[in-house]
Write an enzyme that holds these catalytic residues in place. Sequence first.
Site, PDB file in Angstrom:
ATOM      1  N   ASN A  60      27.676   4.434 -37.967  1.00  0.00           N
ATOM      2  CA  ASN A  60      26.248   4.693 -38.137  1.00  0.00           C
ATOM      3  C   ASN A  60      25.531   4.870 -36.805  1.00  0.00           C
ATOM      4  OD1 ASN A  60      26.153   4.339 -41.092  1.00  0.00           O
ATOM      5  ND2 ASN A  60      26.825   2.287 -40.578  1.00  0.00           N
ATOM      6  N   CYS A  61      26.151   5.583 -35.905  1.00  0.00           N
ATOM      7  CA  CYS A  61      25.648   5.765 -34.549  1.00  0.00           C
ATOM      8  C   CYS A  61      25.273   7.235 -34.337  1.00  0.00           C
ATOM      9  CB  CYS A  61      26.745   5.349 -33.558  1.00  0.00           C
ATOM     10  SG  CYS A  61      26.350   5.589 -31.827  1.00  0.00           S
ATOM     11  N   GLY A  62      24.355   7.474 -33.441  1.00  0.00           N
ATOM     12  CA  GLY A  62      24.010   8.849 -33.103  1.00  0.00           C
ATOM     13  C   GLY A  62      25.177   9.621 -32.507  1.00  0.00           C
TER      14      GLY A  62
END
Length: 181
Positions: A60-62
């Site tokens: 769930n990271c950019g």
Amino acid sequence: MMKTAFLVASLWACSVSVAGAEPCPELLNYKMTKLRSSEQIDFCQAFQGKVILAVNTASNCGYTPQFKGLEALYQKYKDQGLVVVGFPSNDFNQEFSEAEKTANVCYINYGVTFPMLEKSQVKGAAANGFFQKLIKATGQAPAWNFHKYLIDRSGNSVAAFPSAVTPEQLDSKISALLSAK
């Protein structure tokens, strides 16, 4: 007499193959369980003699779209001796607690085929043993998700790259390490 000669020849062949085996670099003296599996990977057996790109990942990271570039590098160079290894971690609060959800992001959303390992810590005193060795070798702990460590075939030379360095930017470095003898 024939059995004795066969036994002696067999023992000699075994001792030659053991004596001729390259010792495992200390960095690769590590085992870890694969993501969503009970299978353990022995890094010495699986990765010795290969160029390794180790990456701490999060679903769930950019930077999660970097999975696409990591997989492209793996596909481009795996037959020449590159292995990409993903280490899911929640050290930056961006990984699922359920291995199934992490696996879905990697395998279904991004088509990852390179080895992904079980979720572990990658920074601080509780970091998994492999990352502790990487941090010691480079003096750089991951400051965020998708921090990358590039390891040569000997398992001795390690370079670290921050999250913003894309997999594509490592292409020429990987190619050079694969070409080095």
